[in-house]
Design a protein around this motif. Structure first.
Motif, PDB file in Angstrom:
ATOM      1  N   ALA A  12      41.737  49.868  56.451  1.00 48.95           N
ATOM      2  CA  ALA A  12      41.158  48.915  55.505  1.00 48.95           C
ATOM      3  C   ALA A  12      41.084  49.536  54.114  1.00 48.95           C
ATOM      4  N   GLY A  13      40.765  50.826  54.056  1.00 50.09           N
ATOM      5  CA  GLY A  13      40.748  51.535  52.778  1.00 50.09           C
ATOM      6  C   GLY A  13      42.133  51.582  52.137  1.00 50.09           C
ATOM      7  N   LEU A  14      43.171  51.795  52.948  1.00 50.82           N
ATOM      8  CA  LEU A  14      44.537  51.773  52.427  1.00 50.82           C
ATOM      9  C   LEU A  14      44.888  50.401  51.858  1.00 50.82           C
ATOM     10  N   PHE A  15      44.488  49.356  52.569  1.00 58.36           N
ATOM     11  CA  PHE A  15      44.711  47.988  52.097  1.00 58.36           C
ATOM     12  C   PHE A  15      44.062  47.792  50.733  1.00 58.36           C
ATOM     13  N   ASP A  16      42.816  48.216  50.604  1.00 58.94           N
ATOM     14  CA  ASP A  16      42.107  48.072  49.330  1.00 58.94           C
ATOM     15  C   ASP A  16      42.708  48.964  48.245  1.00 58.94           C
ATOM     16  N   LEU A  17      43.213  50.128  48.630  1.00 58.15           N
ATOM     17  CA  LEU A  17      43.869  51.013  47.666  1.00 58.15           C
ATOM     18  C   LEU A  17      45.118  50.349  47.096  1.00 58.15           C
ATOM     19  N   PHE A  18      45.899  49.692  47.946  1.00 61.40           N
ATOM     20  CA  PHE A  18      47.090  48.992  47.460  1.00 61.40           C
ATOM     21  C   PHE A  18      46.711  47.841  46.532  1.00 61.40           C
ATOM     22  N   LEU A  19      45.610  47.155  46.831  1.00 60.65           N
ATOM     23  CA  LEU A  19      45.130  46.113  45.921  1.00 60.65           C
ATOM     24  C   LEU A  19      44.747  46.723  44.572  1.00 60.65           C
ATOM     25  N   ALA A  20      44.037  47.849  44.595  1.00 63.69           N
ATOM     26  CA  ALA A  20      43.628  48.513  43.354  1.00 63.69           C
ATOM     27  C   ALA A  20      44.845  48.928  42.536  1.00 63.69           C
ATOM     28  N   ILE A  21      45.844  49.489  43.191  1.00 62.14           N
ATOM     29  CA  ILE A  21      47.065  49.899  42.488  1.00 62.14           C
ATOM     30  C   ILE A  21      47.772  48.681  41.903  1.00 62.14           C
ATOM     31  N   GLY A  22      47.783  47.586  42.653  1.00 62.98           N
ATOM     32  CA  GLY A  22      48.389  46.360  42.148  1.00 62.98           C
ATOM     33  C   GLY A  22      47.690  45.840  40.914  1.00 62.98           C
ATOM     34  N   PHE A  23      46.362  45.854  40.912  1.00 64.25           N
ATOM     35  CA  PHE A  23      45.620  45.408  39.732  1.00 64.25           C
ATOM     36  C   PHE A  23      45.809  46.360  38.562  1.00 64.25           C
ATOM     37  N   LEU A  24      45.994  47.622  38.835  1.00 65.96           N
ATOM     38  CA  LEU A  24      46.199  48.594  37.766  1.00 65.96           C
ATOM     39  C   LEU A  24      47.582  48.454  37.137  1.00 65.96           C
ATOM     40  N   THR A  25      48.602  48.253  37.961  1.00 65.63           N
ATOM     41  CA  THR A  25      49.977  48.236  37.455  1.00 65.63           C
ATOM     42  C   THR A  25      50.454  46.860  37.002  1.00 65.63           C
ATOM     43  N   ASP A  26      50.000  45.794  37.647  1.00 63.16           N
ATOM     44  CA  ASP A  26      50.442  44.442  37.287  1.00 63.16           C
ATOM     45  C   ASP A  26      49.287  43.459  37.456  1.00 63.16           C
ATOM     46  N   PRO A  27      48.309  43.522  36.545  1.00 65.37           N
ATOM     47  CA  PRO A  27      47.103  42.708  36.719  1.00 65.37           C
ATOM     48  C   PRO A  27      47.352  41.199  36.683  1.00 65.37           C
ATOM     49  N   VAL A  28      48.305  40.756  35.894  1.00 62.86           N
ATOM     50  CA  VAL A  28      48.543  39.312  35.785  1.00 62.86           C
ATOM     51  C   VAL A  28      49.059  38.759  37.110  1.00 62.86           C
ATOM     52  N   GLY A  40      44.608  36.134  27.444  1.00 63.13           N
ATOM     53  CA  GLY A  40      44.749  37.105  26.364  1.00 63.13           C
ATOM     54  C   GLY A  40      44.649  38.547  26.829  1.00 63.13           C
ATOM     55  N   VAL A  41      44.751  39.424  25.863  1.00 59.84           N
ATOM     56  CA  VAL A  41      44.737  40.863  26.132  1.00 59.84           C
ATOM     57  C   VAL A  41      43.397  41.311  26.707  1.00 59.84           C
ATOM     58  N   GLY A  42      42.311  40.751  26.185  1.00 62.75           N
ATOM     59  CA  GLY A  42      40.987  41.113  26.696  1.00 62.75           C
ATOM     60  C   GLY A  42      40.803  40.707  28.144  1.00 62.75           C
ATOM     61  N   GLY A  43      41.303  39.544  28.510  1.00 66.14           N
ATOM     62  CA  GLY A  43      41.218  39.090  29.901  1.00 66.14           C
ATOM     63  C   GLY A  43      42.019  39.965  30.842  1.00 66.14           C
ATOM     64  N   ILE A  44      43.228  40.322  30.396  1.00 65.93           N
ATOM     65  CA  ILE A  44      44.072  41.201  31.218  1.00 65.93           C
ATOM     66  C   ILE A  44      43.408  42.564  31.377  1.00 65.93           C
ATOM     67  N   SER A  45      42.831  43.055  30.284  1.00 69.15           N
ATOM     68  CA  SER A  45      42.130  44.344  30.335  1.00 69.15           C
ATOM     69  C   SER A  45      40.954  44.292  31.301  1.00 69.15           C
ATOM     70  N   THR A  46      40.212  43.198  31.275  1.00 67.88           N
ATOM     71  CA  THR A  46      39.062  43.053  32.174  1.00 67.88           C
ATOM     72  C   THR A  46      39.504  43.001  33.625  1.00 67.88           C
ATOM     73  N   ILE A  47      40.544  42.241  33.899  1.00 61.34           N
ATOM     74  CA  ILE A  47      41.065  42.172  35.266  1.00 61.34           C
ATOM     75  C   ILE A  47      41.532  43.550  35.716  1.00 61.34           C
ATOM     76  N   ARG A  48      42.296  44.219  34.858  1.00 62.79           N
ATOM     77  CA  ARG A  48      42.812  45.548  35.207  1.00 62.79           C
ATOM     78  C   ARG A  48      41.657  46.519  35.484  1.00 62.79           C
ATOM     79  N   ALA A  49      40.662  46.524  34.640  1.00 65.57           N
ATOM     80  CA  ALA A  49      39.563  47.484  34.779  1.00 65.57           C
ATOM     81  C   ALA A  49      38.639  47.146  35.948  1.00 65.57           C
ATOM     82  N   ASP A  50      38.150  45.920  35.982  1.00 66.71           N
ATOM     83  CA  ASP A  50      37.120  45.559  36.953  1.00 66.71           C
ATOM     84  C   ASP A  50      37.647  45.496  38.388  1.00 66.71           C
ATOM     85  N   PHE A  51      38.797  44.879  38.582  1.00 69.63           N
ATOM     86  CA  PHE A  51      39.321  44.765  39.947  1.00 69.63           C
ATOM     87  C   PHE A  51      39.843  46.098  40.458  1.00 69.63           C
TER      88      PHE A  51
END
Length: 132
Positions: A12-28, A40-51
């Motif tokens: 389950a941790g690996l699954f969540d790690l892949f989600l985190a990497i996905g949000f970091l590399t391609d948040p949109v 906008g850029v602020g929204g993408i930044s928030t998604i990338r950071a928070d998720f």
């Protein structure tokens, strides 16, 4: 049973790690899969950071806790996913259902149940044990 539970927590941790990497590399793209549209850029930044933080911290605690057999680390993802579950339940009651809500809440509830089971079954490492 402990070995199976530890393996499930790690997976389950690996699954969540892949989600985190996905949000970091391609948040949109990743956010679209969650029904979120970045504005906008602020929204993408928030998604990338928070998720990335949410899923990354949960994944780290789950995987490190499983690896070190430290049940105390299971409380962090249990609280994260439990809070998400409660937030979705409130939204369901206040606004109503939407497509896919059952799966999302089932995944969150599954995480919480798995983490609480691991917390009960795996050893606890108290601070005095670590300092010694």
């Amino acid at each position: 049973m402990r070995l199976i539970l530890t393996a499930l927590v790690f997976l389950a941790g690996l699954f969540d790690l892949f989600l985190a990497i996905g949000f970091l590399t391609d948040p949109v793209q990743q956010a679209t899969g969650f029904g979120i549209a970045a504005s906008g850029v602020g929204g993408i930044s928030t998604i990338r950071a928070d998720f990335t933080a949410f899923f990354g911290v949960a994944a780290f605690c789950m995987m490190w806790g499983a690896w070190r057999r430290n049940a105390d680390l299971m409380l962090v993802p249990a609280l994260l996913f439990g809070t998400s579950f409660v937030g979705r339940a409130i939204n369901l009651a206040a606004i109503g259902a939407y497509p896919g809500w059952q799966l999302q809440m089932a995944v969150e509830a599954g995480h919480v149940l798995l983490m609480l089971a691991a917390w009960r079954m795996l050893p606890h490492h108290r601070l005095q044990d670590i300092a010694a």
